[in-house]
Scaffold this motif. Structure first.
Motif, PDB file in Angstrom:
ATOM      1  N   ARG A   8       0.831  -1.207   0.000  1.00 13.33           N
ATOM      2  CA  ARG A   8       0.000   0.000   0.000  1.00 13.33           C
ATOM      3  C   ARG A   8       0.866   1.259   0.000  1.00 13.33           C
ATOM      4  O   ARG A   8       0.581   2.221  -0.708  1.00 13.33           O
ATOM      5  CB  ARG A   8      -0.944   0.012   1.210  1.00 13.33           C
ATOM      6  CG  ARG A   8      -2.084  -0.979   1.102  1.00 13.33           C
ATOM      7  CD  ARG A   8      -3.143  -0.748   2.169  1.00 13.33           C
ATOM      8  NE  ARG A   8      -2.615  -0.614   3.516  1.00 13.33           N
ATOM      9  CZ  ARG A   8      -2.382  -1.616   4.359  1.00 13.33           C
ATOM     10  NH1 ARG A   8      -2.634  -2.856   3.980  1.00 13.33           N
ATOM     11  NH2 ARG A   8      -1.926  -1.394   5.573  1.00 13.33           N
ATOM     12  N   LEU A  11       2.288   1.779  -3.492  1.00 14.13           N
ATOM     13  CA  LEU A  11       1.253   2.275  -4.406  1.00 14.13           C
ATOM     14  C   LEU A  11       0.984   3.760  -4.168  1.00 14.13           C
ATOM     15  O   LEU A  11       0.857   4.537  -5.118  1.00 14.13           O
ATOM     16  CB  LEU A  11      -0.036   1.469  -4.243  1.00 14.13           C
ATOM     17  CG  LEU A  11       0.013   0.055  -4.808  1.00 14.13           C
ATOM     18  CD1 LEU A  11      -1.231  -0.725  -4.406  1.00 14.13           C
ATOM     19  CD2 LEU A  11       0.180   0.080  -6.305  1.00 14.13           C
ATOM     20  N   ARG A  12       0.926   4.175  -2.898  1.00 15.90           N
ATOM     21  CA  ARG A  12       0.759   5.599  -2.583  1.00 15.90           C
ATOM     22  C   ARG A  12       1.938   6.410  -3.104  1.00 15.90           C
ATOM     23  O   ARG A  12       1.773   7.495  -3.659  1.00 15.90           O
ATOM     24  CB  ARG A  12       0.639   5.800  -1.066  1.00 15.90           C
ATOM     25  CG  ARG A  12      -0.756   5.767  -0.530  1.00 15.90           C
ATOM     26  CD  ARG A  12      -0.841   6.256   0.906  1.00 15.90           C
ATOM     27  NE  ARG A  12       0.143   5.658   1.810  1.00 15.90           N
ATOM     28  CZ  ARG A  12       0.008   4.482   2.413  1.00 15.90           C
ATOM     29  NH1 ARG A  12      -1.081   3.772   2.230  1.00 15.90           N
ATOM     30  NH2 ARG A  12       0.938   4.031   3.220  1.00 15.90           N
ATOM     31  N   ARG A  13       3.123   5.871  -2.912  1.00 17.45           N
ATOM     32  CA  ARG A  13       4.336   6.565  -3.380  1.00 17.45           C
ATOM     33  C   ARG A  13       4.298   6.759  -4.892  1.00 17.45           C
ATOM     34  O   ARG A  13       4.592   7.843  -5.397  1.00 17.45           O
ATOM     35  CB  ARG A  13       5.564   5.755  -2.972  1.00 17.45           C
ATOM     36  CG  ARG A  13       6.858   6.386  -3.331  1.00 17.45           C
ATOM     37  CD  ARG A  13       8.011   5.569  -2.776  1.00 17.45           C
ATOM     38  NE  ARG A  13       9.258   6.190  -3.155  1.00 17.45           N
ATOM     39  CZ  ARG A  13      10.315   5.543  -3.565  1.00 17.45           C
ATOM     40  NH1 ARG A  13      10.308   4.232  -3.637  1.00 17.45           N
ATOM     41  NH2 ARG A  13      11.405   6.189  -3.904  1.00 17.45           N
ATOM     42  N   ALA A  14       3.951   5.734  -5.615  1.00 14.88           N
ATOM     43  CA  ALA A  14       3.860   5.834  -7.075  1.00 14.88           C
ATOM     44  C   ALA A  14       2.790   6.832  -7.484  1.00 14.88           C
ATOM     45  O   ALA A  14       3.006   7.665  -8.371  1.00 14.88           O
ATOM     46  CB  ALA A  14       3.569   4.463  -7.678  1.00 14.88           C
ATOM     47  N   ARG A  15       1.636   6.764  -6.847  1.00 15.71           N
ATOM     48  CA  ARG A  15       0.545   7.686  -7.155  1.00 15.71           C
ATOM     49  C   ARG A  15       0.967   9.127  -6.887  1.00 15.71           C
ATOM     50  O   ARG A  15       0.714  10.027  -7.687  1.00 15.71           O
ATOM     51  CB  ARG A  15      -0.684   7.312  -6.328  1.00 15.71           C
ATOM     52  CG  ARG A  15      -1.983   7.813  -6.859  1.00 15.71           C
ATOM     53  CD  ARG A  15      -3.223   7.264  -6.161  1.00 15.71           C
ATOM     54  NE  ARG A  15      -3.061   6.768  -4.814  1.00 15.71           N
ATOM     55  CZ  ARG A  15      -3.087   5.477  -4.456  1.00 15.71           C
ATOM     56  NH1 ARG A  15      -3.275   4.546  -5.376  1.00 15.71           N
ATOM     57  NH2 ARG A  15      -2.958   5.112  -3.205  1.00 15.71           N
ATOM     58  N   ASN A  16       1.662   9.370  -5.770  1.00 13.31           N
ATOM     59  CA  ASN A  16       2.129  10.714  -5.429  1.00 13.31           C
ATOM     60  C   ASN A  16       3.160  11.240  -6.417  1.00 13.31           C
ATOM     61  O   ASN A  16       3.289  12.447  -6.605  1.00 13.31           O
ATOM     62  CB  ASN A  16       2.699  10.752  -4.014  1.00 13.31           C
ATOM     63  CG  ASN A  16       1.631  10.584  -2.956  1.00 13.31           C
ATOM     64  OD1 ASN A  16       0.456  10.826  -3.212  1.00 13.31           O
ATOM     65  ND2 ASN A  16       2.030  10.149  -1.772  1.00 13.31           N
ATOM     66  N   LYS A  17       3.895  10.338  -7.035  1.00 14.35           N
ATOM     67  CA  LYS A  17       4.907  10.738  -8.024  1.00 14.35           C
ATOM     68  C   LYS A  17       4.325  10.836  -9.434  1.00 14.35           C
ATOM     69  O   LYS A  17       5.036  11.128 -10.378  1.00 14.35           O
ATOM     70  CB  LYS A  17       6.080   9.763  -8.000  1.00 14.35           C
ATOM     71  CG  LYS A  17       6.904   9.857  -6.735  1.00 14.35           C
ATOM     72  CD  LYS A  17       8.074   8.912  -6.795  1.00 14.35           C
ATOM     73  CE  LYS A  17       8.922   9.024  -5.558  1.00 14.35           C
ATOM     74  NZ  LYS A  17       9.792  10.171  -5.576  1.00 14.35           N
ATOM     75  N   GLY A  18       3.035  10.556  -9.567  1.00 14.56           N
ATOM     76  CA  GLY A  18       2.387  10.666 -10.862  1.00 14.56           C
ATOM     77  C   GLY A  18       2.585   9.473 -11.772  1.00 14.56           C
ATOM     78  O   GLY A  18       2.400   9.567 -12.983  1.00 14.56           O
ATOM     79  N   THR A  20       1.524   6.089 -13.471  1.00 12.93           N
ATOM     80  CA  THR A  20       0.316   5.344 -13.816  1.00 12.93           C
ATOM     81  C   THR A  20       0.715   4.044 -14.501  1.00 12.93           C
ATOM     82  O   THR A  20       1.820   3.936 -15.038  1.00 12.93           O
ATOM     83  CB  THR A  20      -0.601   6.151 -14.753  1.00 12.93           C
ATOM     84  OG1 THR A  20       0.121   6.454 -15.952  1.00 12.93           O
ATOM     85  CG2 THR A  20      -1.068   7.439 -14.087  1.00 12.93           C
ATOM     86  N   ARG A  78       5.258   7.897 -16.372  1.00 14.51           N
ATOM     87  CA  ARG A  78       5.197   9.145 -15.602  1.00 14.51           C
ATOM     88  C   ARG A  78       5.348  10.287 -16.576  1.00 14.51           C
ATOM     89  O   ARG A  78       6.341  10.349 -17.307  1.00 14.51           O
ATOM     90  CB  ARG A  78       6.305   9.183 -14.562  1.00 14.51           C
ATOM     91  CG  ARG A  78       6.280  10.427 -13.721  1.00 14.51           C
ATOM     92  CD  ARG A  78       7.316  10.353 -12.641  1.00 14.51           C
ATOM     93  NE  ARG A  78       7.235  11.542 -11.828  1.00 14.51           N
ATOM     94  CZ  ARG A  78       8.270  12.126 -11.295  1.00 14.51           C
ATOM     95  NH1 ARG A  78       9.481  11.630 -11.465  1.00 14.51           N
ATOM     96  NH2 ARG A  78       8.119  13.206 -10.574  1.00 14.51           N
TER      97      ARG A  78
END
Length: 89
Positions: A8, A11-18, A20, A78
């Motif tokens: 989790r 996944l948050r880290r990837a989402r925060n870095k943009g 997809t 990204r």
């Protein structure tokens, strides 16, 4: 996901870095000149260049486009640039 706090967090880290993720399409993989295919080849070259490996060909040769119809290609992007990919059988 419920049982894995570290997943989790990633996944948050990837989402925060943009970052997809999406599945690659057949035209992107079939055409060696397609920008996605060229980006994948560049990532492979860069990855292999940073990992000196012994001459055990059956272990270190990377052939991600062999048997493409039998595989799934997940692309991580990204800002429109390919940053990673996963090939699954």
């Amino acid at each position: 996901l419920a049982a894995s706090a570290s997943l989790r967090a990633q996944l948050r880290r990837a989402r925060n870095k943009g970052v997809t993720a999406r599945l690659a399409t057949a035209p992107e993989l079939d055409d060696a000149g397609h920008p996605v295919r060229r980006a994948m080849d560049a990532l492979i070259t860069r990855w292999l260049g940073h990992r000196p490996m012994p001459p055990m060909g059956f272990l270190v040769h990377v052939h991600p486009f062999d048997f493409a119809p039998e595989r799934r290609y997940l692309l991580a992007e990204r800002e429109g640039q390919l940053v990673a990919f996963l090939v699954a059988v």
